[in-house]
Design an enzyme around this catalytic site. Structure first.
Site, PDB file in Angstrom:
ATOM      1  N   ARG A 279       0.857  -1.182   0.000  1.00 36.11           N
ATOM      2  CA  ARG A 279       0.000   0.000   0.000  1.00 36.11           C
ATOM      3  C   ARG A 279       0.897   1.237   0.000  1.00 36.11           C
ATOM      4  O   ARG A 279       1.413   1.645   1.043  1.00 36.11           O
ATOM      5  CB  ARG A 279      -0.896  -0.027   1.241  1.00 36.11           C
ATOM      6  N   HIS A 283      -3.792   4.162   4.565  1.00 33.36           N
ATOM      7  CA  HIS A 283      -4.899   3.215   4.716  1.00 33.36           C
ATOM      8  C   HIS A 283      -6.194   3.864   4.254  1.00 33.36           C
ATOM      9  O   HIS A 283      -6.952   3.298   3.466  1.00 33.36           O
ATOM     10  CB  HIS A 283      -5.007   2.779   6.170  1.00 33.36           C
ATOM     11  N   TYR A 292       4.228   5.258  11.249  1.00 37.76           N
ATOM     12  CA  TYR A 292       4.502   3.862  11.599  1.00 37.76           C
ATOM     13  C   TYR A 292       5.325   3.090  10.571  1.00 37.76           C
ATOM     14  O   TYR A 292       5.619   1.926  10.783  1.00 37.76           O
ATOM     15  CB  TYR A 292       3.179   3.109  11.853  1.00 37.76           C
TER      16      TYR A 292
END
Length: 387
Positions: A279, A283, A292
């Site tokens: 990805r 998100h 993160y």
């Protein structure tokens, strides 16, 4: 009669011994450098029109994603689930479908929706909050987006079992035999609903393909904390085969998904397909992935961009020219205009529309609730007229 692996010879014929033995682990037909390679079990011949079609689909799907993200940033959408970097996984799977197959998506299958003929403007209506998905699932054989994580896998399994009972599996008629595909992510694979779907599908030999887009992040949770083994290997514990495909390779994704769907249509049961991808975006538009994950990881995966690798192959083999790219850019710009202007023009829903799709036929109790609410709304209009 079964072989030593416990699966019948038909499984070996379709998926080959290499996948059951664990290697080579990743099915790939087009390298990140745009080099065409071959696989002993999943090789496929592609026409020039097919290759250009895959490229066009991915470019336009990325444009949908770009426009929707911009609309959200301008306050026109409440949220948007991005798919940047996952175009090959979705287009490959979407183009492997036959018209009679049925798709159960999650909330990120914009490329699959494109392949099924859903107007992307209808996707925006859901994220704008003016409807719950305005396309007709029966018209496109493409279910409504599922926000509840993993719930669509149970729906897909049940629908596939229904297909068995309707006699549209294993008849040998290519225009009749059908299969189901359920899309979900690596995070959803940890959900109970998903695993229950696996159990029922295996027990009833249901004609369903479980298509997992492993983009390696369940929001902010890395795949290493979700599974001690590659996700595709989980399938063996449930009693059906799994295969890992390069999810940034549209050719391999198409070939593997096509084989899995045919296996389901033939009555050979479920298959787990793990499309190993990344990805590259967030998100959703409410997420900040810089909190993160490392920027080095993102830069590494940009070198595996699914669109770029196919474009290199097309150019190198003389399958496209400047006119092709000019026409494609014009088409993408027209699509962008359609989405921008169409999104802003989407009408607000009637408050009473909440009652429209609760049941196929409205019950007396629900009709009473609707009429009471309608009278309540009318009371404000009457009060305003008296002032």
């Amino acid at each position: 009669m079964s072989d030593a692996s416990g699966f019948g010879p038909d499984l070996v014929e379709v998926f080959g011994p290499s996948q059951q033995d664990g290697g080579p682990e990743l099915v790939q037909l087009l390298t990140p450098e745009g080099e065409r390679v071959h696989h002993p079990d999943f090789d496929h011949d592609f026409t020039a029109d097919q290759l250009r079609g895959f490229h066009r689909d991915m470019v336009l799907t990325r444009r949908i994603d770009t426009e929707a993200t911009a609309l959200q940033r301008h306050g026109e959408l409440g949220i948007w689930a991005q798919l940047l970097g996952q175009e090959a996984a979705q287009i490959g799977a979407g183009r492997a479908l036959r018209p009679q197959d049925y798709v159960f998506p999650t909330y990120r299958e914009h490329g699959v929706a494109w392949c099924r003929g859903v107007d992307p403007l209808q996707l925006l209506g859901l994220f704008r909050g003016v409807d719950q998905g305005s396309w007709d699932p029966a018209e496109n054989n493409f279910g409504l987006y599922t926000i509840v994580i993993g719930a669509q896998v149970l729906h897909a399994t049940g629908y596939a079992m229904g297909m068995q009972r309707d006699g549209v599996v294993g008849t040998g008629d290519p225009d009749r035999d059908a299969a189901v595909i359920a899309h979900f992510g690596d995070g959803a694979s940890s959900q109970g609903d998903v695993n229950e779907g696996f159990i029922f599908a295996a027990s009833y030999n249901a004609p369903v393909v479980f298509f997992c887009q492993n983009n390696q992040w369940a929001i902010s949770e890395p795949i290493e904390r979700q599974s001690r083994i590659p996700l595709y290997q989980r399938a063996l514990g449930f009693g059906f085969p799994g295969v890992r495909v390069d999810g940034n390779d549209v050719l391999a994704t198409y070939a593997v998904t096509k084989a899995a769907l045919q296996r389901a249509r033939d009555g050979q049961g479920p298959t787990f397909v793990e499309a190993y991808t990344y990805r590259m975006g967030a998100h959703t538009t409410t997420d900040d992935p810089t909190r993160y994950r490392l920027s080095d990881d993102l830069e590494h995966w940009k070198l595996k961009d699914p669109i770029a690798r196919l474009e290199v192959y097309l150019r190198r083999n003389g399958l496209v020219d400047d006119a092709y790219f000019a026409d494609l850019k014009a088409e993408a710009d027209e699509l962008g205009h359609h989405l921008r202007e169409g999104c802003k023009a989407l009408p607000d829903p009637s408050p009473l529309s909440v009652f429209d799709h609760v049941y196929t036929e409205i019950t007396d109790e629900l009709a009473g609730q609707r009429d009471t609410y309608a009278a309540y709304l009318e009371s404000f209009e009457t009060e305003g007229a008296h002032r």
